[in-house]
Design a protein around this motif. Structure first.
Motif, PDB file in Angstrom:
ATOM      1  N   TRP A  41      29.364  35.455  43.661  1.00 41.63           N
ATOM      2  CA  TRP A  41      29.879  34.148  43.237  1.00 41.63           C
ATOM      3  C   TRP A  41      30.075  34.087  41.726  1.00 41.63           C
ATOM      4  O   TRP A  41      31.058  33.511  41.253  1.00 41.63           O
ATOM      5  CB  TRP A  41      28.925  33.040  43.681  1.00 41.63           C
ATOM      6  CG  TRP A  41      29.395  31.679  43.283  1.00 41.63           C
ATOM      7  CD1 TRP A  41      28.805  30.829  42.396  1.00 41.63           C
ATOM      8  CD2 TRP A  41      30.580  31.011  43.736  1.00 41.63           C
ATOM      9  NE1 TRP A  41      29.536  29.674  42.271  1.00 41.63           N
ATOM     10  CE2 TRP A  41      30.636  29.760  43.077  1.00 41.63           C
ATOM     11  CE3 TRP A  41      31.583  31.350  44.628  1.00 41.63           C
ATOM     12  CZ2 TRP A  41      31.653  28.843  43.295  1.00 41.63           C
ATOM     13  CZ3 TRP A  41      32.620  30.438  44.844  1.00 41.63           C
ATOM     14  CH2 TRP A  41      32.644  29.210  44.182  1.00 41.63           C
ATOM     15  N   VAL A  42      29.164  34.664  40.966  1.00 43.10           N
ATOM     16  CA  VAL A  42      29.337  34.694  39.508  1.00 43.10           C
ATOM     17  C   VAL A  42      30.625  35.429  39.144  1.00 43.10           C
ATOM     18  O   VAL A  42      31.419  34.964  38.313  1.00 43.10           O
ATOM     19  CB  VAL A  42      28.119  35.364  38.836  1.00 43.10           C
ATOM     20  CG1 VAL A  42      28.392  35.615  37.351  1.00 43.10           C
ATOM     21  CG2 VAL A  42      26.877  34.510  38.999  1.00 43.10           C
ATOM     22  N   LEU A  43      30.855  36.587  39.768  1.00 42.16           N
ATOM     23  CA  LEU A  43      32.081  37.342  39.521  1.00 42.16           C
ATOM     24  C   LEU A  43      33.305  36.554  39.967  1.00 42.16           C
ATOM     25  O   LEU A  43      34.315  36.486  39.245  1.00 42.16           O
ATOM     26  CB  LEU A  43      32.009  38.680  40.260  1.00 42.16           C
ATOM     27  CG  LEU A  43      33.278  39.545  40.225  1.00 42.16           C
ATOM     28  CD1 LEU A  43      33.619  39.933  38.791  1.00 42.16           C
ATOM     29  CD2 LEU A  43      33.097  40.796  41.084  1.00 42.16           C
ATOM     30  N   ALA A  44      33.228  35.948  41.155  1.00 41.79           N
ATOM     31  CA  ALA A  44      34.374  35.211  41.696  1.00 41.79           C
ATOM     32  C   ALA A  44      34.722  34.007  40.828  1.00 41.79           C
ATOM     33  O   ALA A  44      35.907  33.729  40.581  1.00 41.79           O
ATOM     34  CB  ALA A  44      34.076  34.766  43.124  1.00 41.79           C
ATOM     35  N   LEU A  45      33.711  33.290  40.355  1.00 41.35           N
ATOM     36  CA  LEU A  45      33.970  32.093  39.555  1.00 41.35           C
ATOM     37  C   LEU A  45      34.568  32.454  38.207  1.00 41.35           C
ATOM     38  O   LEU A  45      35.518  31.805  37.739  1.00 41.35           O
ATOM     39  CB  LEU A  45      32.667  31.311  39.379  1.00 41.35           C
ATOM     40  CG  LEU A  45      32.795  29.921  38.765  1.00 41.35           C
ATOM     41  CD1 LEU A  45      33.677  29.037  39.633  1.00 41.35           C
ATOM     42  CD2 LEU A  45      31.410  29.286  38.604  1.00 41.35           C
ATOM     43  N   ALA A  46      34.036  33.502  37.569  1.00 46.84           N
ATOM     44  CA  ALA A  46      34.552  33.899  36.256  1.00 46.84           C
ATOM     45  C   ALA A  46      35.971  34.457  36.368  1.00 46.84           C
ATOM     46  O   ALA A  46      36.880  34.023  35.647  1.00 46.84           O
ATOM     47  CB  ALA A  46      33.619  34.939  35.633  1.00 46.84           C
ATOM     48  N   LEU A  47      36.145  35.414  37.271  1.00 48.96           N
ATOM     49  CA  LEU A  47      37.457  36.047  37.404  1.00 48.96           C
ATOM     50  C   LEU A  47      38.465  35.098  38.024  1.00 48.96           C
ATOM     51  O   LEU A  47      39.636  35.053  37.609  1.00 48.96           O
ATOM     52  CB  LEU A  47      37.326  37.314  38.256  1.00 48.96           C
ATOM     53  CG  LEU A  47      38.544  38.236  38.326  1.00 48.96           C
ATOM     54  CD1 LEU A  47      38.992  38.647  36.926  1.00 48.96           C
ATOM     55  CD2 LEU A  47      38.226  39.464  39.164  1.00 48.96           C
ATOM     56  N   PHE A 120      37.289  39.453  46.462  1.00 47.70           N
ATOM     57  CA  PHE A 120      37.929  38.727  47.572  1.00 47.70           C
ATOM     58  C   PHE A 120      37.848  37.220  47.352  1.00 47.70           C
ATOM     59  O   PHE A 120      38.839  36.494  47.501  1.00 47.70           O
ATOM     60  CB  PHE A 120      37.245  39.113  48.886  1.00 47.70           C
ATOM     61  CG  PHE A 120      37.725  38.335  50.076  1.00 47.70           C
ATOM     62  CD1 PHE A 120      38.907  38.678  50.724  1.00 47.70           C
ATOM     63  CD2 PHE A 120      36.985  37.260  50.563  1.00 47.70           C
ATOM     64  CE1 PHE A 120      39.357  37.959  51.822  1.00 47.70           C
ATOM     65  CE2 PHE A 120      37.424  36.541  51.667  1.00 47.70           C
ATOM     66  CZ  PHE A 120      38.612  36.888  52.297  1.00 47.70           C
ATOM     67  N   THR A 121      36.679  36.740  46.949  1.00 47.91           N
ATOM     68  CA  THR A 121      36.500  35.303  46.756  1.00 47.91           C
ATOM     69  C   THR A 121      37.201  34.811  45.499  1.00 47.91           C
ATOM     70  O   THR A 121      37.633  33.655  45.428  1.00 47.91           O
ATOM     71  CB  THR A 121      34.995  34.972  46.685  1.00 47.91           C
ATOM     72  OG1 THR A 121      34.325  35.536  47.818  1.00 47.91           O
ATOM     73  CG2 THR A 121      34.762  33.472  46.670  1.00 47.91           C
ATOM     74  N   SER A 173      33.014  24.596  49.297  1.00 48.43           N
ATOM     75  CA  SER A 173      33.320  25.356  50.515  1.00 48.43           C
ATOM     76  C   SER A 173      33.358  26.850  50.235  1.00 48.43           C
ATOM     77  O   SER A 173      32.859  27.655  51.028  1.00 48.43           O
ATOM     78  CB  SER A 173      34.659  24.890  51.097  1.00 48.43           C
ATOM     79  OG  SER A 173      34.592  23.537  51.493  1.00 48.43           O
ATOM     80  N   GLU A 174      33.947  27.238  49.101  1.00 45.18           N
ATOM     81  CA  GLU A 174      34.020  28.656  48.765  1.00 45.18           C
ATOM     82  C   GLU A 174      32.630  29.228  48.497  1.00 45.18           C
ATOM     83  O   GLU A 174      32.328  30.368  48.889  1.00 45.18           O
ATOM     84  CB  GLU A 174      34.919  28.859  47.542  1.00 45.18           C
ATOM     85  CG  GLU A 174      36.367  28.417  47.726  1.00 45.18           C
ATOM     86  CD  GLU A 174      37.062  29.126  48.866  1.00 45.18           C
ATOM     87  OE1 GLU A 174      36.622  30.221  49.270  1.00 45.18           O
ATOM     88  OE2 GLU A 174      38.051  28.572  49.378  1.00 45.18           O
ATOM     89  N   PHE A 175      31.782  28.457  47.834  1.00 42.33           N
ATOM     90  CA  PHE A 175      30.416  28.906  47.555  1.00 42.33           C
ATOM     91  C   PHE A 175      29.641  29.107  48.860  1.00 42.33           C
ATOM     92  O   PHE A 175      28.928  30.097  49.040  1.00 42.33           O
ATOM     93  CB  PHE A 175      29.717  27.877  46.667  1.00 42.33           C
ATOM     94  CG  PHE A 175      28.470  28.388  45.992  1.00 42.33           C
ATOM     95  CD1 PHE A 175      28.082  29.717  46.083  1.00 42.33           C
ATOM     96  CD2 PHE A 175      27.673  27.523  45.248  1.00 42.33           C
ATOM     97  CE1 PHE A 175      26.933  30.194  45.451  1.00 42.33           C
ATOM     98  CE2 PHE A 175      26.520  27.980  44.608  1.00 42.33           C
ATOM     99  CZ  PHE A 175      26.153  29.316  44.728  1.00 42.33           C
ATOM    100  N   MET A 176      29.799  28.193  49.791  1.00 39.93           N
ATOM    101  CA  MET A 176      29.159  28.333  51.100  1.00 39.93           C
ATOM    102  C   MET A 176      29.703  29.545  51.844  1.00 39.93           C
ATOM    103  O   MET A 176      28.955  30.267  52.510  1.00 39.93           O
ATOM    104  CB  MET A 176      29.368  27.060  51.919  1.00 39.93           C
ATOM    105  CG  MET A 176      28.670  25.830  51.345  1.00 39.93           C
ATOM    106  SD  MET A 176      29.213  24.273  52.087  1.00 39.93           S
ATOM    107  CE  MET A 176      28.716  24.512  53.781  1.00 39.93           C
TER     108      MET A 176
END
Length: 249
Positions: A41-47, A120-121, A173-176
């Motif tokens: 999630w950290v990677l997905a949120l930053a990128l 992916f996220t 929703s994405e975090f879940m």
């Protein structure tokens, strides 16, 4: 057909021939699930924030590359991406790098799962960020530029703070989903929660595997509910008067 005999204490039974207990396996799996999901999630949120922002910039080359990134990672199934990162990528790299990934890289299953799930996220997060920015009126952007801000400063101080407040519900929703999608990592051998459930109810099957499956389902439910409540708290703390959550004005 006999009546099923429920035994909820099954997870406290000892795993035959190992000296361990089923609940210890579930705790270990839960730890890997949470670690994988949070790192992803950290990677997905930053990128995803970066890619989503680039999709809205005037430069067609940057927005085009960002769009290609989103379409690539969003339209290939997650399990296929994990297989590509784990099994195919080492064969395509120079021999030394490939051998390092296959033999010497620490925690290869965990690192691959976290990065693969994060990429992916990130494509899905990017779409939410783009939508949040596009929801804002052009007047806010023009006002920032009129105050003497550069375009990056306008995004940093004007557009993104508002956009993130608007997209908190879809980000929830994405975090879940990150926690639920982490179950796919069992395909590359990560001993996360679903892997442990499958192992317990398979090779080391206790007398009552239905209880184990039910307990694991409840654990996932608790994780999802906890994320939902955390994001709801953040939403209440960051909401802007006059704006309705989800993008309405």
């Amino acid at each position: 057909m006999g009546q099923y005999q429920w035994n909820w204490a099954v997870i406290f039974e000892e795993v035959y021939g190992t000296g361990e207990y089923y609940y210890q396996w579930l705790i270990t799996g839960l730890g890997w699930t949470v670690a994988t999901a949070l790192c992803a999630w950290v990677l997905a949120l930053a990128l995803g924030s970066l890619i989503g922002t680039l999709r809205t910039v005037p430069n067609k080359w940057l927005s085009g590359l960002a769009t290609a990134y989103v379409e690539l990672f969003r339209n290939i199934p997650l399990i296929v991406q994990l297989f590509l990162w784990f099994f195919v990528l080492p064969e395509l790299l120079p021999k030394a790098a490939g051998n390092w990934m296959k033999q010497d890289m620490p925690m290869p299953e965990f690192i691959t799962a976290a990065i693969g799930l994060g990429l992916f996220t990130s494509a899905r997060v990017a779409e939410q960020v783009r939508t949040g920015i596009m929801t804002l009126s052009t007047g806010q952007k023009n006002a920032g530029l009129a105050m003497g801000f550069t375009l990056p400063q306008t995004y940093r101080y004007v557009l993104l703070p508002m956009a993130f407040r608007i997209i908190i519900p879809p980000l929830t929703s994405e975090f879940m989903n990150v926690f639920k999608n982490s179950a796919v990592a069992l395909a590359i051998g990560l001993t996360e929660l679903t892997f442990q459930m499958r192992q317990i109810t398979g090779e080391y099957a206790p007398a009552n595997p239905i209880e184990v499956m039910t307990i694991v389902s409840v654990i996932y439910l608790i994780l999802a509910f906890s994320v939902n409540r955390l994001m709801a708290l953040i939403e209440r703390r960051t909401q802007v008067p006059g704006y309705i959550s989800g993008g309405g004005k």
